[in-house]
Write a protein that holds these residues in place. Structure first.
Motif, PDB file in Angstrom:
ATOM      1  N   VAL A  23       0.868  -1.170   0.000  1.00 33.04           N
ATOM      2  CA  VAL A  23       0.000   0.000   0.000  1.00 33.04           C
ATOM      3  C   VAL A  23       0.909   1.225   0.000  1.00 33.04           C
ATOM      4  O   VAL A  23       1.859   1.298   0.775  1.00 33.04           O
ATOM      5  CB  VAL A  23      -0.911   0.019   1.249  1.00 33.04           C
ATOM      6  N   LEU A  24       0.624   2.150  -0.898  1.00 31.31           N
ATOM      7  CA  LEU A  24       1.357   3.403  -0.967  1.00 31.31           C
ATOM      8  C   LEU A  24       0.368   4.535  -0.752  1.00 31.31           C
ATOM      9  O   LEU A  24      -0.650   4.612  -1.442  1.00 31.31           O
ATOM     10  CB  LEU A  24       2.036   3.561  -2.331  1.00 31.31           C
ATOM     11  N   LYS A  25       0.659   5.384   0.221  1.00 27.58           N
ATOM     12  CA  LYS A  25      -0.129   6.598   0.435  1.00 27.58           C
ATOM     13  C   LYS A  25       0.812   7.772   0.199  1.00 27.58           C
ATOM     14  O   LYS A  25       1.898   7.829   0.770  1.00 27.58           O
ATOM     15  CB  LYS A  25      -0.694   6.675   1.845  1.00 27.58           C
ATOM     16  N   THR A  59       0.481  20.970  -1.322  1.00 24.31           N
ATOM     17  CA  THR A  59      -0.590  21.705  -1.992  1.00 24.31           C
ATOM     18  C   THR A  59      -0.039  22.745  -2.964  1.00 24.31           C
ATOM     19  O   THR A  59      -0.504  22.846  -4.103  1.00 24.31           O
ATOM     20  CB  THR A  59      -1.503  22.374  -0.950  1.00 24.31           C
ATOM     21  N   GLU A  60       0.947  23.506  -2.543  1.00 24.89           N
ATOM     22  CA  GLU A  60       1.496  24.555  -3.407  1.00 24.89           C
ATOM     23  C   GLU A  60       2.190  23.956  -4.638  1.00 24.89           C
ATOM     24  O   GLU A  60       1.952  24.383  -5.764  1.00 24.89           O
ATOM     25  CB  GLU A  60       2.474  25.419  -2.614  1.00 24.89           C
ATOM     26  N   LYS A  61       3.045  22.968  -4.410  1.00 24.38           N
ATOM     27  CA  LYS A  61       3.790  22.369  -5.513  1.00 24.38           C
ATOM     28  C   LYS A  61       2.852  21.644  -6.484  1.00 24.38           C
ATOM     29  O   LYS A  61       2.989  21.762  -7.701  1.00 24.38           O
ATOM     30  CB  LYS A  61       4.851  21.421  -4.966  1.00 24.38           C
ATOM     31  N   SER A  62       1.891  20.894  -5.953  1.00 21.58           N
ATOM     32  CA  SER A  62       0.962  20.184  -6.835  1.00 21.58           C
ATOM     33  C   SER A  62       0.034  21.167  -7.553  1.00 21.58           C
ATOM     34  O   SER A  62      -0.378  20.918  -8.692  1.00 21.58           O
ATOM     35  CB  SER A  62       0.153  19.150  -6.057  1.00 21.58           C
ATOM     36  N   ARG A  79      -5.397  18.549   2.270  1.00 21.84           N
ATOM     37  CA  ARG A  79      -4.294  18.215   1.354  1.00 21.84           C
ATOM     38  C   ARG A  79      -4.738  17.133   0.376  1.00 21.84           C
ATOM     39  O   ARG A  79      -5.593  16.310   0.689  1.00 21.84           O
ATOM     40  CB  ARG A  79      -3.075  17.747   2.152  1.00 21.84           C
ATOM     41  N   ARG A  80      -4.138  17.157  -0.795  1.00 23.74           N
ATOM     42  CA  ARG A  80      -4.400  16.131  -1.813  1.00 23.74           C
ATOM     43  C   ARG A  80      -3.675  14.845  -1.422  1.00 23.74           C
ATOM     44  O   ARG A  80      -2.533  14.879  -0.981  1.00 23.74           O
ATOM     45  CB  ARG A  80      -3.901  16.599  -3.176  1.00 23.74           C
ATOM     46  N   ASN A  81      -4.366  13.724  -1.615  1.00 25.29           N
ATOM     47  CA  ASN A  81      -3.793  12.423  -1.283  1.00 25.29           C
ATOM     48  C   ASN A  81      -4.047  11.424  -2.394  1.00 25.29           C
ATOM     49  O   ASN A  81      -5.034  11.518  -3.120  1.00 25.29           O
ATOM     50  CB  ASN A  81      -4.414  11.876   0.007  1.00 25.29           C
ATOM     51  N   PHE A 139       8.095  12.555  -5.110  1.00 24.18           N
ATOM     52  CA  PHE A 139       8.928  13.469  -4.330  1.00 24.18           C
ATOM     53  C   PHE A 139       9.253  14.731  -5.134  1.00 24.18           C
ATOM     54  O   PHE A 139       9.070  15.846  -4.664  1.00 24.18           O
ATOM     55  CB  PHE A 139      10.252  12.806  -3.928  1.00 24.18           C
ATOM     56  N   ASN A 140       9.761  14.533  -6.335  1.00 23.88           N
ATOM     57  CA  ASN A 140      10.291  15.644  -7.125  1.00 23.88           C
ATOM     58  C   ASN A 140       9.223  16.525  -7.753  1.00 23.88           C
ATOM     59  O   ASN A 140       9.381  17.738  -7.803  1.00 23.88           O
ATOM     60  CB  ASN A 140      11.222  15.120  -8.223  1.00 23.88           C
ATOM     61  N   GLU A 141       8.177  15.930  -8.263  1.00 23.13           N
ATOM     62  CA  GLU A 141       7.184  16.697  -9.017  1.00 23.13           C
ATOM     63  C   GLU A 141       6.122  17.348  -8.132  1.00 23.13           C
ATOM     64  O   GLU A 141       5.686  18.453  -8.421  1.00 23.13           O
ATOM     65  CB  GLU A 141       6.507  15.813 -10.061  1.00 23.13           C
ATOM     66  N   VAL A 142       5.676  16.651  -7.099  1.00 22.97           N
ATOM     67  CA  VAL A 142       4.571  17.185  -6.289  1.00 22.97           C
ATOM     68  C   VAL A 142       4.900  17.271  -4.800  1.00 22.97           C
ATOM     69  O   VAL A 142       4.021  17.486  -3.975  1.00 22.97           O
ATOM     70  CB  VAL A 142       3.258  16.383  -6.512  1.00 22.97           C
ATOM     71  N   GLY A 143       6.176  17.129  -4.446  1.00 22.08           N
ATOM     72  CA  GLY A 143       6.590  17.300  -3.056  1.00 22.08           C
ATOM     73  C   GLY A 143       5.856  16.403  -2.082  1.00 22.08           C
ATOM     74  O   GLY A 143       5.500  16.826  -0.991  1.00 22.08           O
ATOM     75  N   ALA A 144       5.659  15.159  -2.467  1.00 25.90           N
ATOM     76  CA  ALA A 144       4.843  14.249  -1.664  1.00 25.90           C
ATOM     77  C   ALA A 144       5.583  13.682  -0.453  1.00 25.90           C
ATOM     78  O   ALA A 144       6.787  13.465  -0.494  1.00 25.90           O
ATOM     79  CB  ALA A 144       4.351  13.086  -2.526  1.00 25.90           C
ATOM     80  N   GLU A 145       4.820  13.456   0.594  1.00 22.53           N
ATOM     81  CA  GLU A 145       5.237  12.596   1.700  1.00 22.53           C
ATOM     82  C   GLU A 145       4.710  11.224   1.316  1.00 22.53           C
ATOM     83  O   GLU A 145       3.514  11.060   1.080  1.00 22.53           O
ATOM     84  CB  GLU A 145       4.603  13.044   3.011  1.00 22.53           C
TER      85      GLU A 145
END
Length: 97
Positions: free
Chosen positions: A4-6, A11-14, A47-49, A70-76
């Motif tokens: 499972v990947l979450k 928000t700003e980057k995406s 936040r978008r998930n 990580f790089n495109e949308v600054g995701a955790e």
């Protein structure tokens, strides 16, 4: 192994990626690499998930899967092994006979 990947995206980057019209490309890359059995997109705590269930054959798959997030949308990004009902029953049978 089923995983499972979450991903909780910045928000700003995406938002910039959305305005640039590149979100389809970013998601397409992730989905192509994951080939998920399930994919969900939702808001949580403002936040978008994204939530994916996928099969990972080897841990070397992690960088190509996670780097666009990580790089495109600054995701955790959180990744963990998971079981479906059949897997759980099989595991319980092995554990408790």
């Amino acid at each position: 192994m089923r995983m499972v990947l979450k991903a909780t995206v910045d928000t700003e980057k995406s938002g910039r990626v959305l305005k640039e019209g590149r979100m389809q490309e970013v998601l397409g890359t992730v989905l192509e690499r994951l080939q998920p059995e399930a994919a969900y997109f939702y808001g949580e705590q403002g936040r978008r998930n994204m939530f994916f269930v996928f099969d990972m054959q080897d841990s070397s798959q992690l960088p190509p899967i996670t780097e666009p997030l990580f790089n495109e949308v600054g995701a955790e990004v959180y990744i963990t092994p998971a079981m479906n009902q059949d897997d759980l029953q099989k595991g319980l049978q092995q554990a408790f006979g």
